[in-house]
Design an enzyme around this catalytic site. Sequence first.
Site, PDB file in Angstrom:
ATOM      1  N   LYS A   1       0.768  -7.868  -2.964  1.00  0.00           N
ATOM      2  CA  LYS A   1      -0.833  -7.005  -3.495  1.00  0.00           C
ATOM      3  C   LYS A   1      -0.771  -5.561  -3.901  1.00  0.00           C
ATOM      4  CE  LYS A   1      -4.273  -5.810  -0.277  1.00  0.00           C
ATOM      5  NZ  LYS A   1      -4.841  -4.665  -0.852  1.00  0.00           N
TER       6      LYS A   1
ATOM      7  N   GLY B   1       0.024  -6.313   5.581  1.00  0.00           N
ATOM      8  CA  GLY B   1       0.663  -4.921   5.242  1.00  0.00           C
ATOM      9  C   GLY B   1       1.471  -4.499   6.124  1.00  0.00           C
ATOM     10  N   ARG B   2       0.959  -3.467   6.949  1.00  0.00           N
ATOM     11  CA  ARG B   2       1.700  -2.768   8.013  1.00  0.00           C
ATOM     12  C   ARG B   2       2.784  -3.709   8.726  1.00  0.00           C
ATOM     13  NH1 ARG B   2      -3.324   0.735   9.250  1.00  0.00           N
ATOM     14  NH2 ARG B   2      -4.115  -1.303   8.682  1.00  0.00           N
TER      15      ARG B   2
ATOM     16  N   THR C   1     -15.434  -5.226   5.083  1.00  0.00           N
ATOM     17  CA  THR C   1     -15.268  -5.146   6.763  1.00  0.00           C
ATOM     18  C   THR C   1     -15.693  -3.790   7.284  1.00  0.00           C
ATOM     19  OG1 THR C   1     -12.892  -4.975   6.512  1.00  0.00           O
ATOM     20  CG2 THR C   1     -13.779  -7.141   7.115  1.00  0.00           C
TER      21      THR C   1
ATOM     22  N   ASP D   1      -5.750  -5.886  -6.677  1.00  0.00           N
ATOM     23  CA  ASP D   1      -6.610  -5.711  -5.856  1.00  0.00           C
ATOM     24  C   ASP D   1      -7.341  -4.642  -6.178  1.00  0.00           C
ATOM     25  OD1 ASP D   1      -8.554  -5.519  -3.552  1.00  0.00           O
ATOM     26  OD2 ASP D   1      -7.038  -5.059  -2.309  1.00  0.00           O
ATOM     27  N   LEU D   2      -8.497  -4.711  -6.930  1.00  0.00           N
ATOM     28  CA  LEU D   2      -8.996  -3.491  -7.928  1.00  0.00           C
ATOM     29  C   LEU D   2     -10.591  -3.620  -7.742  1.00  0.00           C
ATOM     30  CD1 LEU D   2      -7.159  -2.870 -11.314  1.00  0.00           C
ATOM     31  CD2 LEU D   2      -6.610  -1.986  -8.923  1.00  0.00           C
ATOM     32  N   LYS D   3     -10.951  -4.712  -7.057  1.00  0.00           N
ATOM     33  CA  LYS D   3     -12.643  -5.010  -6.748  1.00  0.00           C
ATOM     34  C   LYS D   3     -13.680  -4.405  -7.800  1.00  0.00           C
ATOM     35  CE  LYS D   3     -11.393  -4.404  -1.624  1.00  0.00           C
ATOM     36  NZ  LYS D   3      -9.967  -4.141  -1.526  1.00  0.00           N
TER      37      LYS D   3
ATOM     38  N   ASP E   1       0.880  -1.097  -0.044  1.00  0.00           N
ATOM     39  CA  ASP E   1       0.001   0.250   0.155  1.00  0.00           C
ATOM     40  C   ASP E   1       0.807   1.075  -0.020  1.00  0.00           C
ATOM     41  OD1 ASP E   1      -2.421  -1.606   0.168  1.00  0.00           O
ATOM     42  OD2 ASP E   1      -2.157  -1.910   2.103  1.00  0.00           O
TER      43      ASP E   1
ATOM     44  N   ASN F   1     -21.199  -6.764 -18.982  1.00  0.00           N
ATOM     45  CA  ASN F   1     -20.271  -6.670 -20.028  1.00  0.00           C
ATOM     46  C   ASN F   1     -18.958  -5.756 -19.690  1.00  0.00           C
ATOM     47  OD1 ASN F   1     -19.819  -6.616 -23.078  1.00  0.00           O
ATOM     48  ND2 ASN F   1     -20.523  -4.474 -22.888  1.00  0.00           N
TER      49      ASN F   1
ATOM     50  N   HIS G   1     -16.810  -3.802 -10.007  1.00  0.00           N
ATOM     51  CA  HIS G   1     -18.189  -3.838  -9.612  1.00  0.00           C
ATOM     52  C   HIS G   1     -18.801  -3.053 -10.805  1.00  0.00           C
ATOM     53  CE1 HIS G   1     -21.624  -3.610  -6.485  1.00  0.00           C
ATOM     54  NE2 HIS G   1     -22.024  -4.157  -7.710  1.00  0.00           N
ATOM     55  N   ASP G   2     -19.260  -3.572 -11.741  1.00  0.00           N
ATOM     56  CA  ASP G   2     -19.943  -2.811 -12.961  1.00  0.00           C
ATOM     57  C   ASP G   2     -20.863  -3.779 -13.722  1.00  0.00           C
ATOM     58  OD1 ASP G   2     -20.557  -1.058 -14.903  1.00  0.00           O
ATOM     59  OD2 ASP G   2     -18.376   0.184 -14.699  1.00  0.00           O
TER      60      ASP G   2
ATOM     61  N   GLN H   1      -7.189  -2.627  12.497  1.00  0.00           N
ATOM     62  CA  GLN H   1      -8.176  -3.800  12.266  1.00  0.00           C
ATOM     63  C   GLN H   1      -8.432  -4.327  13.488  1.00  0.00           C
ATOM     64  OE1 GLN H   1      -8.506  -5.251   9.563  1.00  0.00           O
ATOM     65  NE2 GLN H   1      -6.776  -4.983   8.145  1.00  0.00           N
TER      66      GLN H   1
HETATM   67  O1  C5P Z   1      -1.655  -3.090   6.918  1.00  0.00           O
HETATM   68  P1  C5P Z   1      -2.746  -4.246   7.054  1.00  0.00           P
HETATM   69  O2  C5P Z   1      -2.097  -5.520   7.294  1.00  0.00           O
HETATM   70  O3  C5P Z   1      -3.916  -4.035   7.860  1.00  0.00           O
HETATM   71  O4  C5P Z   1      -3.235  -4.373   5.387  1.00  0.00           O
HETATM   72  C1  C5P Z   1      -4.289  -5.330   5.236  1.00  0.00           C
HETATM   73  C2  C5P Z   1      -4.395  -5.292   3.579  1.00  0.00           C
HETATM   74  O5  C5P Z   1      -5.735  -5.890   3.505  1.00  0.00           O
HETATM   75  C3  C5P Z   1      -4.693  -3.765   3.160  1.00  0.00           C
HETATM   76  O6  C5P Z   1      -4.259  -3.599   2.002  1.00  0.00           O
HETATM   77  C4  C5P Z   1      -6.317  -3.528   3.302  1.00  0.00           C
HETATM   78  O7  C5P Z   1      -6.904  -2.645   2.362  1.00  0.00           O
HETATM   79  C5  C5P Z   1      -6.798  -5.186   2.812  1.00  0.00           C
HETATM   80  N1  C5P Z   1      -8.070  -5.321   3.409  1.00  0.00           N
HETATM   81  C6  C5P Z   1      -8.296  -5.628   4.750  1.00  0.00           C
HETATM   82  N2  C5P Z   1      -9.650  -6.106   5.118  1.00  0.00           N
HETATM   83  C7  C5P Z   1     -10.571  -6.091   3.976  1.00  0.00           C
HETATM   84  C8  C5P Z   1     -10.127  -6.259   2.836  1.00  0.00           C
HETATM   85  C9  C5P Z   1      -8.848  -5.989   2.466  1.00  0.00           C
HETATM   86  O8  C5P Z   1      -7.611  -5.346   5.505  1.00  0.00           O
HETATM   87  N3  C5P Z   1     -11.859  -6.806   4.659  1.00  0.00           N
END
Ligand code: C5P
Length: 232
Positions: free
Chosen positions: A32, A210-211, A119, A59-61, A10, A67, A63-64, A190
């Site tokens: 990712k 991530g972090r 979430t 990870d672009l999710k 990120d 087509n 939704h449209d 989280q």
């Molecule tokens: O830094 P951290 O470990 O919290 O990063 C988790 C990654 O997963 C981030 O890119 C966050 O956007 C993604 N994510 C999440 N929860 C979700 C879906 C995606 O934390 N339900």
Amino acid sequence: MGKDVIIACDFAGRYETIRFLEKFGYRRPFIKIGMELFYAEGPGMVRELKTRGHKIFLDLKLHDIPNTVGKAMASLSKLDVDMTNLHAAGGSEMMRRAVEGLTRPDGTRPLLIAVTQLTSTSEQRLHDELLIGASMEETVMSYARLAQASGLDGVVCSPLESPRVHEGVSPSFLTVTPGVRFADGDVGDQSRVATPARAKELGSDYIVVGRPITASDDPLREYERCCDEFIG
Ligand code: C5P
């Protein structure tokens, strides 16, 4: 592809991303790439990271309408990523067209994963704003079953939800799980977290971290710690 640790890169741009990945020496972790980096740097960034030898979860999710999603997935398919995703809320026709669009001429395709409910959506918002009367748990499980019936490979969920998804959908339906923290680490924003070791016990197929890795002074050490706990 088996169980793996996916690092959420990120970052705002190419410079920060490459500087971060250089800390891994010869290692080429599964990474990712989300909207922040993709919208800043474009498909060239994905190609560059693929060329460097990384597996990529884009990870672009999406939704449209079906087509549009089908055609967008055909474009993404040319980037040769390893995993990508969409919102199951787009419905079964959209998901089927996404699978079709993503499939390469030789019949192979990246893994396609569904987001069920974000979430960040609370049970109250589900009822009051989205006007969904079912509970969060029923909604998530119903979207997961719809995703599987539409040909997708798995869902993004909390490690704590992996057992329910594997029981309620199928043991081979993949659970890709963010919300991972070390026992001695910061939880940050989280809320429903598990350690990599606990995620393994609960049956997560991939953990997205991530972090705990990106914000560390020694990302390679923390990545290896994750792999030791999760893959063993
Ligand atoms: O830094 P951290 O470990 O919290 O990063 C988790 C990654 O997963 C981030 O890119 C966050 O956007 C993604 N994510 C999440 N929860 C979700 C879906 C995606 O934390 N339900």
